[in-house]
Write a protein that holds these residues in place. Structure first.
Motif, mmCIF file in Angstrom:
data_model
loop_
_atom_site.group_PDB
_atom_site.id
_atom_site.type_symbol
_atom_site.label_atom_id
_atom_site.label_comp_id
_atom_site.label_asym_id
_atom_site.label_seq_id
_atom_site.Cartn_x
_atom_site.Cartn_y
_atom_site.Cartn_z
ATOM 1 N N UNK A 98 0.910 -1.261 0.069
ATOM 2 C CA UNK A 98 -0.005 0.005 0.189
ATOM 3 C C UNK A 98 0.708 1.364 -0.098
ATOM 4 N N UNK A 99 1.913 1.166 0.773
ATOM 5 C CA UNK A 99 2.942 2.521 0.779
ATOM 6 C C UNK A 99 3.310 2.745 -0.616
ATOM 7 N N UNK A 100 3.712 1.540 -1.578
ATOM 8 C CA UNK A 100 4.424 1.691 -2.838
ATOM 9 C C UNK A 100 3.253 2.552 -3.881
ATOM 10 N N UNK A 101 1.769 2.125 -3.442
ATOM 11 C CA UNK A 101 0.870 2.349 -4.311
ATOM 12 C C UNK A 101 0.395 4.003 -4.040
ATOM 13 N N UNK A 102 0.724 4.427 -2.689
ATOM 14 C CA UNK A 102 0.398 5.572 -1.996
ATOM 15 C C UNK A 102 1.701 6.601 -2.864
ATOM 16 N N UNK A 103 2.755 6.014 -2.839
ATOM 17 C CA UNK A 103 3.919 6.676 -3.531
ATOM 18 C C UNK A 103 3.446 6.897 -4.814
ATOM 19 N N UNK A 104 2.960 6.032 -5.658
ATOM 20 C CA UNK A 104 2.643 6.115 -6.854
ATOM 21 C C UNK A 104 1.722 7.264 -7.247
ATOM 22 N N UNK B 82 11.973 0.476 -5.464
ATOM 23 C CA UNK B 82 13.087 0.100 -5.334
ATOM 24 C C UNK B 82 13.715 0.469 -3.943
ATOM 25 N N UNK B 83 13.119 1.708 -3.319
ATOM 26 C CA UNK B 83 13.752 1.785 -1.769
ATOM 27 C C UNK B 83 13.389 0.719 -1.220
ATOM 28 N N UNK C 128 10.277 5.945 6.323
ATOM 29 C CA UNK C 128 11.512 6.653 6.005
ATOM 30 C C UNK C 128 12.236 6.044 4.740
ATOM 31 N N UNK C 129 12.106 5.087 4.305
ATOM 32 C CA UNK C 129 12.917 4.621 2.921
ATOM 33 C C UNK C 129 12.098 5.480 1.917
ATOM 34 N N UNK C 130 10.655 5.468 2.028
ATOM 35 C CA UNK C 130 9.819 5.949 0.950
ATOM 36 C C UNK C 130 10.260 7.474 0.698
ATOM 37 N N UNK C 131 10.344 8.022 1.925
ATOM 38 C CA UNK C 131 10.589 9.783 2.100
ATOM 39 C C UNK C 131 11.871 9.835 1.271
ATOM 40 N N UNK C 132 13.132 8.989 1.668
ATOM 41 C CA UNK C 132 14.260 9.272 1.109
ATOM 42 C C UNK C 132 14.074 9.231 -0.374
ATOM 43 N N UNK C 133 13.149 8.342 -0.729
ATOM 44 C CA UNK C 133 13.144 7.995 -2.216
ATOM 45 C C UNK C 133 12.125 9.308 -2.817
#
Length: 246
Positions: free
Chosen positions: A137-143, A153-154, A174-179
């Motif tokens: 879900x985090x990856x989709x929200x990042x999308x 990738x992060x 944190x990984x998502x934010x850094x990406x």
């Protein structure tokens, strides 16, 4: 002549040996205390989590977007080869797939040359991976913020750092934010469960195909049977579809 001096010398040596006994006992006790202290310190010293070994990858120089079903892809939609990966961000094998492809510079060889369109389909194995649903879900929200692939990738790059933690969510975010993702928007998206239904549907779709493990990869509808490293097996299968002889 009398032999009396000899016993006196013997008693003297015994007394000397006995007088050293407390010294040796003290020395042993000090050694034991020292070793115990070192052992306790070793247990209390925090062990740094292992770092990711995936090399830094450049920005994807190819088309990216979502299929009509909502799955994220990279590569020309008209490419002759469609690779569909069913995967889980907490799956060690899925991370190894990323490692192998990154080390071989797969994207530059096949995706950026227009040969392959890579489609990622979430298959969170929730029964064994407690963060599988959350990371999907985090990856989709990042999308939604236009940074799906960097965050994708992060999450794999940082997997070894958060996968065994009691509370992995802060490190995942944190990984998502850094990406490149915005934390407030990520948290709002997650709190609203914006993509929960989509991830559940993706999971159900994989199960309907009879899948039970990750990563599972199809090339133009043919399932790949991995027997060696991921890159070599994929390369052989893709080249065969392209009519390229080894």
């Amino acid at each position: 002549m009398s032999n009396t001096p000899k016993p006196r010398q013997g008693r003297q040596r015994v007394r000397e040996k006995r007088s050293l006994l407390p010294f040796y006992l003290m020395l042993g006790l000090v050694g034991i205390v020292g070793l115990t202290f070192v052992f306790i310190q070793a247990l209390q010293t925090p062990v740094a989590p292992p770092s990711a070994s995936i090399p830094i990858r450049p920005v994807i120089n190819a088309a990216i977007g979502q299929t009509s079903e909502g799955y994220w892809y990279k590569g020309d939609p008209n490419a002759p080869i469609k690779v569909i990966e069913f995967a889980d961000f907490e799956c060690p094998g899925c991370r190894q797939l990323e490692v192998d492809l990154a080390n071989a510079n797969f994207d530059a060889e096949y995706i950026e040359t227009g040969k392959v369109q890579w489609i990622y389909r979430e298959f969170p194995l929730r029964s064994i991976h407690k963060s599988a649903q959350y990371t999907a879900e985090v990856s989709r929200c990042a999308g939604d913020q236009g940074v799906y692939w960097p965050v994708h990738m992060a999450l794999y790059d940082s997997q070894l750092q958060w996968t065994n933690l009691d509370n992995p969510n802060p490190l995942i975010l944190d990984a998502a934010v850094k990406a490149g993702a915005n934390l407030d928007k990520l948290e709002d998206c997650m709190d609203a469960e914006t993509h929960t239904a989509a991830i559940n549907a993706s999971y159900d779709s994989a199960k309907s195909l009879g899948l039970d493990q990750t990563p599972t990869v199809f090339i133009n509808d043919d399932r790949i049977n991995f027997v060696g490293d991921f890159y070599t097996d994929l390369k052989l299968a893709i080249d065969a579809k392209l009519g390229v002889t080894p």
